[in-house]
Design an enzyme around this catalytic site. Sequence first.
Site, PDB file in Angstrom:
ATOM      1  N   ASP A   1       0.833  -1.206   0.000  1.00 16.35           N
ATOM      2  CA  ASP A   1       0.000   0.000   0.000  1.00 16.35           C
ATOM      3  C   ASP A   1       0.870   1.260   0.000  1.00 16.35           C
ATOM      4  OD1 ASP A   1      -2.340   1.409  -0.042  1.00 16.35           O
ATOM      5  OD2 ASP A   1      -2.790   1.155   2.079  1.00 16.35           O
TER       6      ASP A   1
ATOM      7  N   ARG B   1      -0.004   7.620  -2.701  1.00 15.42           N
ATOM      8  CA  ARG B   1       0.497   8.708  -1.851  1.00 15.42           C
ATOM      9  C   ARG B   1       1.951   9.048  -2.170  1.00 15.42           C
ATOM     10  NH1 ARG B   1      -0.977   6.011   3.504  1.00 15.42           N
ATOM     11  NH2 ARG B   1      -1.511   4.353   2.044  1.00 15.42           N
TER      12      ARG B   1
ATOM     13  N   HIS C   1       2.600   3.477  -9.027  1.00 11.85           N
ATOM     14  CA  HIS C   1       2.502   2.046  -9.344  1.00 11.85           C
ATOM     15  C   HIS C   1       3.741   1.584 -10.109  1.00 11.85           C
ATOM     16  CE1 HIS C   1      -1.390   2.024  -7.648  1.00 11.85           C
ATOM     17  NE2 HIS C   1      -1.995   2.704  -8.619  1.00 11.85           N
TER      18      HIS C   1
ATOM     19  N   TRP D   1     -11.361  -2.676  -8.868  1.00 18.17           N
ATOM     20  CA  TRP D   1     -12.039  -2.311 -10.127  1.00 18.17           C
ATOM     21  C   TRP D   1     -12.761  -0.983  -9.990  1.00 18.17           C
ATOM     22  CZ3 TRP D   1     -10.532  -5.071 -14.113  1.00 18.17           C
ATOM     23  CH2 TRP D   1     -10.226  -6.421 -13.956  1.00 18.17           C
TER      24      TRP D   1
ATOM     25  N   LEU E   1      12.168 -19.958  -4.668  1.00 17.03           N
ATOM     26  CA  LEU E   1      11.055 -19.171  -4.113  1.00 17.03           C
ATOM     27  C   LEU E   1       9.777 -19.353  -4.943  1.00 17.03           C
ATOM     28  CD1 LEU E   1      10.147 -16.729  -2.196  1.00 17.03           C
ATOM     29  CD2 LEU E   1      10.773 -15.253  -4.111  1.00 17.03           C
TER      30      LEU E   1
HETATM   31  C1  FPP Z   1      -1.835   0.085  -3.419  1.00 18.74           C
HETATM   32  O1  FPP Z   1      -1.400   1.421  -3.363  1.00 18.74           O
HETATM   33  C2  FPP Z   1      -1.306  -0.615  -4.584  1.00 18.74           C
HETATM   34  C3  FPP Z   1      -2.039  -1.220  -5.575  1.00 18.74           C
HETATM   35  C4  FPP Z   1      -3.507  -1.241  -5.582  1.00 18.74           C
HETATM   36  C5  FPP Z   1      -1.382  -1.844  -6.731  1.00 18.74           C
HETATM   37  C6  FPP Z   1      -0.162  -2.664  -6.443  1.00 18.74           C
HETATM   38  C7  FPP Z   1       0.553  -2.897  -7.696  1.00 18.74           C
HETATM   39  C8  FPP Z   1       1.893  -2.820  -7.856  1.00 18.74           C
HETATM   40  C9  FPP Z   1       2.859  -2.588  -6.770  1.00 18.74           C
HETATM   41  C10 FPP Z   1       2.427  -2.942  -9.232  1.00 18.74           C
HETATM   42  C11 FPP Z   1       2.693  -4.210  -9.873  1.00 18.74           C
HETATM   43  C12 FPP Z   1       2.734  -5.490  -9.146  1.00 18.74           C
HETATM   44  C13 FPP Z   1       3.163  -6.651  -9.723  1.00 18.74           C
HETATM   45  C14 FPP Z   1       3.096  -7.925  -8.969  1.00 18.74           C
HETATM   46  C15 FPP Z   1       3.726  -6.677 -11.091  1.00 18.74           C
HETATM   47  P1  FPP Z   1      -2.497   2.582  -3.425  1.00 18.74           P
HETATM   48  O2  FPP Z   1      -2.675   2.963  -4.845  1.00 18.74           O
HETATM   49  O3  FPP Z   1      -3.727   2.136  -2.714  1.00 18.74           O
HETATM   50  O4  FPP Z   1      -1.770   3.731  -2.632  1.00 18.74           O
HETATM   51  P2  FPP Z   1      -2.469   4.856  -1.738  1.00 18.74           P
HETATM   52  O5  FPP Z   1      -3.061   4.166  -0.542  1.00 18.74           O
HETATM   53  O6  FPP Z   1      -1.319   5.734  -1.368  1.00 18.74           O
HETATM   54  O7  FPP Z   1      -3.476   5.553  -2.601  1.00 18.74           O
END
Ligand code: FPP
Length: 240
Positions: free
Chosen positions: A10, A14, A27, A59, A121
Site C-alpha cells: 500500500d 500517496r 505504481h 475495479w 522461491l
Molecule cells: C496500493 O497502493 C497498490 C495497488 C492497488 C497496486 C499494487 C501494484 C503494484 C505494486 C504494481 C505491480 C505489481 C506486480 C506484482 C507486477 P495505493 O494505490 O492504494 O496507494 P495509496 O493508498 O497511497 O493511494
Amino acid sequence: MPQHVAIVMDGNGRWATRRGLPRTAGHREGVKAVRRTVEACARLGVKVLTLFAFSSENWRRPKGEVSLLMSLFLTTLRSEVRRLAENNVRLRFIGDRSAFSVKLQHSTAQAERDTSACSGLTLVVAANYGGRWDVAQAARALAQEVSAGRLASELIDADRFGRQVCLADLPEPDLFIRTGGEHRISNFLLWQLAYTELYFTEQLWPDFDSAALEEAFADFARRQRRFGLTAEQLTGEVDA
Ligand code: FPP
C-alpha cells in the site's frame, strides 16, 4: 525466519502525490519495490512470497488507473518471467482471472507454465483476489461435492475446508506485512491468516527495500507464536 511472507503493498498513490506526480507513477515505482522484495526473499531463503497486486475491490478505481495497472501487469510479466525462471522462482496466481483480458489470462497461464519446474522461491501474485471470494469459492466447491454425492456433509470440518481455499498446498503465511500506515487486512487472505503474525509499517510501498524487509523479519523473530498454547507449554516449563 518466516517461510511464507504475505504483503499488502500500500502507498503507491500517496508516494506519487507527495511528489506532484500522477498516482500511476507510484505504481510504476511500486514494480521496482516488487523486484527488490522478490530478490531479497530469494536471497534470504523465504519459501513463499504472496503479493496483493489487485483486489476484487480495485475495479472501482478510476478507469485510467485500472487500465494502467493492467498494462503494468502485462508488461512486467513479459519482461520479468525469463529472469524469474533463471533465478529458479516459480510464479503462481490466485484470484478470479476470468475478469481479465484474454491476453492477460494467457500471459499469466504461460508464466505459470514457464516457471512450473522452478524449485526456489514461490512467488504468488494475488490478482482480482478477495479473501471472501476465496472462502465462498471453497464453500461452493464443497457444496458441489456434497450434491454430487461424493462427500458427506458431516465430514466438512476446518481441516477439510482449509484444503479447498487457495494456497492449501503451501505453508500458511507466517508473516503478514502491510506498508503505507493502515492497520487493516482489507479482504486479503482471511482464512490463511488465522495464526499469522501481523506487521505494519508507515513506509510507502515504493520506498520498501531489503533493509525494511529485514527489519520486519527481525521483529518477527522476536515474537512468540503460541498457536493457542500457553507460554509455559511452549518453553516446556510445565507438563502439557
Ligand atoms: C496500493 O497502493 C497498490 C495497488 C492497488 C497496486 C499494487 C501494484 C503494484 C505494486 C504494481 C505491480 C505489481 C506486480 C506484482 C507486477 P495505493 O494505490 O492504494 O496507494 P495509496 O493508498 O497511497 O493511494
